[in-house]
Design a protein around this motif. Structure first.
Motif, PDB file in Angstrom:
ATOM      1  N   ALA A 126       0.858  -1.190   0.000  1.00 54.53           N
ATOM      2  CA  ALA A 126       0.000   0.000   0.000  1.00 54.53           C
ATOM      3  C   ALA A 126       0.893   1.238   0.000  1.00 54.53           C
ATOM      4  N   ILE A 127       1.571   1.471  -1.119  1.00 57.13           N
ATOM      5  CA  ILE A 127       2.535   2.563  -1.206  1.00 57.13           C
ATOM      6  C   ILE A 127       1.879   3.918  -1.409  1.00 57.13           C
ATOM      7  N   TYR A 128       0.582   3.913  -1.697  1.00 59.48           N
ATOM      8  CA  TYR A 128      -0.089   5.176  -1.931  1.00 59.48           C
ATOM      9  C   TYR A 128      -0.842   5.658  -0.696  1.00 59.48           C
ATOM     10  N   GLY A 129      -0.273   5.442   0.477  1.00 65.55           N
ATOM     11  CA  GLY A 129      -0.879   5.891   1.723  1.00 65.55           C
ATOM     12  C   GLY A 129      -1.093   7.391   1.747  1.00 65.55           C
ATOM     13  N   ARG A 188     -10.933  -5.166   2.112  1.00 64.03           N
ATOM     14  CA  ARG A 188     -12.381  -5.025   2.265  1.00 64.03           C
ATOM     15  C   ARG A 188     -13.071  -4.500   0.997  1.00 64.03           C
ATOM     16  N   PHE A 189     -12.402  -4.572  -0.138  1.00 65.02           N
ATOM     17  CA  PHE A 189     -12.954  -4.010  -1.364  1.00 65.02           C
ATOM     18  C   PHE A 189     -14.357  -4.534  -1.659  1.00 65.02           C
ATOM     19  N   GLY A 190     -14.537  -5.847  -1.624  1.00 66.58           N
ATOM     20  CA  GLY A 190     -15.841  -6.438  -1.922  1.00 66.58           C
ATOM     21  C   GLY A 190     -16.914  -5.974  -0.962  1.00 66.58           C
ATOM     22  N   GLU A 191     -16.558  -5.854   0.293  1.00 69.13           N
ATOM     23  CA  GLU A 191     -17.512  -5.389   1.307  1.00 69.13           C
ATOM     24  C   GLU A 191     -17.883  -3.924   1.082  1.00 69.13           C
ATOM     25  N   LEU A 192     -16.913  -3.117   0.719  1.00 71.18           N
ATOM     26  CA  LEU A 192     -17.147  -1.686   0.557  1.00 71.18           C
ATOM     27  C   LEU A 192     -17.861  -1.336  -0.740  1.00 71.18           C
ATOM     28  N   PHE A 193     -17.537  -2.028  -1.844  1.00 73.73           N
ATOM     29  CA  PHE A 193     -18.045  -1.637  -3.153  1.00 73.73           C
ATOM     30  C   PHE A 193     -18.905  -2.693  -3.826  1.00 73.73           C
ATOM     31  N   ARG A 235      -2.183   9.075  -0.502  1.00 75.31           N
ATOM     32  CA  ARG A 235      -3.432   9.360  -1.222  1.00 75.31           C
ATOM     33  C   ARG A 235      -4.632   8.692  -0.554  1.00 75.31           C
ATOM     34  N   GLY A 236      -4.414   8.144   0.635  1.00 72.91           N
ATOM     35  CA  GLY A 236      -5.508   7.528   1.364  1.00 72.91           C
ATOM     36  C   GLY A 236      -5.632   6.028   1.181  1.00 72.91           C
ATOM     37  N   ALA A 237      -4.722   5.406   0.425  1.00 69.13           N
ATOM     38  CA  ALA A 237      -4.775   3.958   0.250  1.00 69.13           C
ATOM     39  C   ALA A 237      -4.385   3.275   1.557  1.00 69.13           C
ATOM     40  N   THR A 238      -5.118   2.234   1.882  1.00 66.87           N
ATOM     41  CA  THR A 238      -4.812   1.468   3.092  1.00 66.87           C
ATOM     42  C   THR A 238      -4.870  -0.010   2.790  1.00 66.87           C
ATOM     43  N   ARG A 239      -4.225  -0.777   3.618  1.00 71.01           N
ATOM     44  CA  ARG A 239      -4.254  -2.228   3.544  1.00 71.01           C
ATOM     45  C   ARG A 239      -5.703  -2.726   3.654  1.00 71.01           C
ATOM     46  N   GLU A 240      -6.466  -2.100   4.548  1.00 67.76           N
ATOM     47  CA  GLU A 240      -7.854  -2.502   4.770  1.00 67.76           C
ATOM     48  C   GLU A 240      -8.729  -2.232   3.539  1.00 67.76           C
TER      49      GLU A 240
END
Length: 104
Positions: free
Chosen positions: A17-20, A31-36, A22-27
Motif C-alpha cells: 500500500a505505497i499510496y498511503g 475489504r474491497f468487496g464489502e465496501l463496493f 493518497r488515502g490507500a490502506t491495507r484494509e
C-alpha cells in the motif's frame, strides 16, 4: 464508480500500500468487496510474483503476510541488503553514490 450496474475491476496488493499519502490502506484492498460490492464481487489471489526474486520475497515475508513465490528464482541476483540512515538526506546521498560512484 460504485453505482449499480457499473462493472469495476480492481487490482491491489495489501502488502504494498505505497499510496498511503493518497488515502490507500491495507484494509481498503482487503475489504474491497464489502465496501463496493453488492454480493457479486469475486477475489482472485495471485500467488506468483513475476518481478522479485525468491530471496527478496523471503525477506519481505518477515515484514508482511504475503506468501507469494517468485517466478524468476535467484539466478545471478545479489542478496538483499538492509541499510539504515539517519534521515532522507543521508539515504539520498547513499543512493546517488551507488548509481554514480563514490558511494559510502
Amino acid at each position: 464508480m460504485a453505482r449499480r450496474g457499473v462493472r469495476l475491476f480492481c487490482v491491489g496488493d495489501p502488502d504494498q500500500a505505497i499510496y498511503g499519502f493518497r488515502g490507500a490502506t491495507r484494509e481498503g484492498v482487503a475489504r474491497f468487496g464489502e465496501l463496493f460490492g453488492d454480493g457479486g464481487t469475486a477475489t482472485h489471489i495471485l500467488t506468483t510474483n513475476y518481478r522479485s526474486t525468491t530471496s527478496v520475497l523471503r525477506l519481505a515475508r518477515l515484514f508482511g503476510t504475503s506468501r507469494m513465490v517468485a517466478d524468476s528464482g535467484d539466478a545471478a541476483a545479489p542478496p538483499p541488503e538492509l541499510h539504515l540512515f539517519d534521515d532522507a538526506f543521508d539515504e539520498n546521498e547513499w543512493v546517488f553514490g551507488q548509481l554514480f560512484g563514490g558511494g559510502h
